[in-house]
Design a protein around this motif. Structure first.
Motif, PDB file in Angstrom:
ATOM      1  N   ASN A 122       0.865  -1.179   0.000  1.00 44.24           N
ATOM      2  CA  ASN A 122       0.000   0.000   0.000  1.00 44.24           C
ATOM      3  C   ASN A 122       0.904   1.232   0.000  1.00 44.24           C
ATOM      4  OD1 ASN A 122      -1.649   2.233   0.813  1.00 44.24           O
ATOM      5  ND2 ASN A 122      -3.183   0.771   1.563  1.00 44.24           N
ATOM      6  N   LEU A 123       1.065   1.838  -1.184  1.00 41.01           N
ATOM      7  CA  LEU A 123       1.988   2.966  -1.314  1.00 41.01           C
ATOM      8  C   LEU A 123       1.466   4.209  -0.593  1.00 41.01           C
ATOM      9  CD1 LEU A 123       2.920   2.560  -5.088  1.00 41.01           C
ATOM     10  CD2 LEU A 123       4.350   2.010  -3.107  1.00 41.01           C
ATOM     11  N   LYS A 124       0.155   4.418  -0.656  1.00 42.36           N
ATOM     12  CA  LYS A 124      -0.429   5.602  -0.032  1.00 42.36           C
ATOM     13  C   LYS A 124      -0.263   5.583   1.478  1.00 42.36           C
ATOM     14  CE  LYS A 124      -4.723   8.271   0.235  1.00 42.36           C
ATOM     15  NZ  LYS A 124      -6.151   8.340  -0.161  1.00 42.36           N
ATOM     16  N   GLU A 125      -0.535   4.427   2.087  1.00 47.45           N
ATOM     17  CA  GLU A 125      -0.447   4.303   3.542  1.00 47.45           C
ATOM     18  C   GLU A 125       0.959   3.915   4.009  1.00 47.45           C
ATOM     19  OE1 GLU A 125      -2.787   4.904   5.706  1.00 47.45           O
ATOM     20  OE2 GLU A 125      -4.450   5.251   4.320  1.00 47.45           O
ATOM     21  N   ARG A 126       1.841   3.606   3.050  1.00 48.34           N
ATOM     22  CA  ARG A 126       3.230   3.246   3.342  1.00 48.34           C
ATOM     23  C   ARG A 126       3.352   2.027   4.270  1.00 48.34           C
ATOM     24  NH1 ARG A 126       6.999   6.290   5.885  1.00 48.34           N
ATOM     25  NH2 ARG A 126       5.700   8.029   6.520  1.00 48.34           N
ATOM     26  N   TYR A 127       2.790   0.923   3.780  1.00 48.51           N
ATOM     27  CA  TYR A 127       2.978  -0.340   4.489  1.00 48.51           C
ATOM     28  C   TYR A 127       2.791  -1.481   3.504  1.00 48.51           C
ATOM     29  CZ  TYR A 127      -2.088  -1.280   4.619  1.00 48.51           C
ATOM     30  OH  TYR A 127      -3.392  -1.526   4.281  1.00 48.51           O
ATOM     31  N   CYS A 128       3.234  -2.652   3.909  1.00 45.55           N
ATOM     32  CA  CYS A 128       2.975  -3.845   3.113  1.00 45.55           C
ATOM     33  C   CYS A 128       2.510  -4.950   4.057  1.00 45.55           C
ATOM     34  CB  CYS A 128       4.219  -4.297   2.336  1.00 45.55           C
ATOM     35  SG  CYS A 128       5.621  -4.792   3.364  1.00 45.55           S
ATOM     36  N   ILE A 129       1.899  -5.963   3.492  1.00 39.29           N
ATOM     37  CA  ILE A 129       1.452  -7.108   4.275  1.00 39.29           C
ATOM     38  C   ILE A 129       2.361  -8.283   3.924  1.00 39.29           C
ATOM     39  CG2 ILE A 129      -0.433  -8.714   4.759  1.00 39.29           C
ATOM     40  CD1 ILE A 129      -2.368  -6.500   3.961  1.00 39.29           C
ATOM     41  N   GLY A 130       3.059  -8.791   4.903  1.00 40.83           N
ATOM     42  CA  GLY A 130       3.998  -9.886   4.629  1.00 40.83           C
ATOM     43  C   GLY A 130       4.256 -10.712   5.853  1.00 40.83           C
ATOM     44  N   GLY A 131       5.210 -11.623   5.720  1.00 42.52           N
ATOM     45  CA  GLY A 131       5.550 -12.504   6.835  1.00 42.52           C
ATOM     46  C   GLY A 131       5.112 -13.917   6.558  1.00 42.52           C
ATOM     47  N   ASN A 132       6.023 -14.876   6.763  1.00 39.21           N
ATOM     48  CA  ASN A 132       5.660 -16.260   6.429  1.00 39.21           C
ATOM     49  C   ASN A 132       6.305 -17.313   7.308  1.00 39.21           C
ATOM     50  OD1 ASN A 132       8.328 -16.233   5.594  1.00 39.21           O
ATOM     51  ND2 ASN A 132       7.841 -16.205   3.410  1.00 39.21           N
TER      52      ASN A 132
END
Length: 339
Positions: free
Chosen positions: A214-224
């Motif tokens: 999410n470029l606008k909110e400056r975050y990504c969803i990750g982790g595995n």
């Protein structure tokens, strides 16, 4: 003393042999016919007599007896192939290579001391050795189901934790990070910088899809890697946003890909890219040092311990926390912008 009729016999073969003592037995075939077969070959007469006695207690098919360690492994994998993921199969194929010295040995002939020697000679981490022992145990468990062995020798193998190799973790210095920024534009350098400023593991970074950013909110969803780290919200520091933008493209799936547009594979990237980069910089680091550097830097910011755990992925979000994620994001972004 002569053995009773039908009991079988032990005799010594001529010439220099590692296992000169043969065990023979006359068995009945289907249709009433009889056939004299070799049960096995042994190093000493005592061992051969014990094998003959064991056979008379628990008769088995001499042909099945010859089933090797690797043949048991193959049968086991074939049976479970449909329920195992491609990733799991790949891991098992890698782990089983440790036991290559006994691939062609009948599993009934393998002694505990042999398995112990194989494990003792391993130089990998204690966790990896545990996985190898576990796989060996699975092979023996399957062999017991096939009635090839009566005992799971893998369960008796001792893993000496004192031999566990302690990996020294060291952070990237400010000077080393500055060198990385000068090399920015080279994909492997950019990947290292992203790991340093997000705390992502290499597997999490290579799995990161553009749709999860999410470029606008400056975050990504990750982790595995762990339950506590899966699908966590990872704030993106302003310092690496130019890198993120540079690698986003509508014709790509993953943020970082190979030149051929394929997903990056860890082993190949580590050997050909990361190690080469470290050599060019004249430094020695492991990939996990990136995450260690992030943890060290963030511990020096104004972030609370709770925020640090959530960002790094050492503690899972509760449902209520996920509902109010946007309020948390403001705090998280401020924290990573302090790095």
């Amino acid at each position: 003393m002569k053995n009773p009729n039908g009991y079988g016999s032990v005799y010594k073969l001529t010439g220099k042999r590692r296992k000169p003592f043969a065990v023979a037995k006359t068995i009945k075939l289907s249709g009433g016919k009889q056939k004299r077969v070799i049960i096995g070959y042994y190093e000493s007469r005592k061992e051969a007599n014990m094998a003959l006695a064991e056979y008379n207690r628990n008769p088995f098919d001499p042909e099945t007896y010859k089933t090797t360690f690797y043949e048991v492994y193959e049968k086991m994998i074939k049976q479970t192939n449909e329920i195992l993921s491609e990733k799991t199969l790949k891991i098992k194929k890698s782990l089983i290579k440790t036991f290559e010295p006994i691939f062609d040995v009948p599993i009934r002939d393998i002694k505990l001391v042999t398995l112990q020697d194989i494990i003792d000679n391993e130089t990998c981490s204690h966790g990896t050795i545990s996985l190898k022992k576990s796989l060996c145990g699975q092979v023996y468990h399957y062999a017991m189901k096939m009635e090839l062995v009566n005992k799971n020798y893998a369960d008796l193998v001792d893993i000496n934790k004192k031999k566990e190799k302690v990996i020294e973790r060291k952070v990237f210095t400010g000077e080393e990070i500055e060198k990385l920024w000068k090399l920015s534009g080279i994909q492997e350098a950019d990947m290292v910088l992203v790991m340093i400023y997000t705390g992502m593991r290499i597997g999490e970074l290579t799995d990161l899809k553009i749709k999860d950013i999410n470029l606008k909110e400056r975050y990504c969803i990750g982790g595995n890697k762990t339950d506590s780290g899966k699908d966590r919200i990872i704030p993106l520091s302003n310092k690496i946003m130019d890198i993120i933008y540079k690698y986003i493209s509508s014709d790509k799936t993953y943020l970082f890909e190979t030149l051929r547009g394929k997903k990056i594979q860890y082993n190949n990237w580590r050997e050909k890219k990361f190690m080469s980069l470290m050599g060019e910089m004249g430094v020695k680091h492991t990939i996990h040092d990136c995450r260690h550097t992030f943890a060290t830097m963030i511990s020096k910011t104004s972030a609370s311990k709770t925020s640090i755990k959530k960002i790094i992925g050492h503690k899972n979000f509760e449902t209520t926390e996920k509902i109010y994620i946007h309020s948390n994001l403001n705090e998280f972004r401020k924290v990573v912008d302090e790095l």
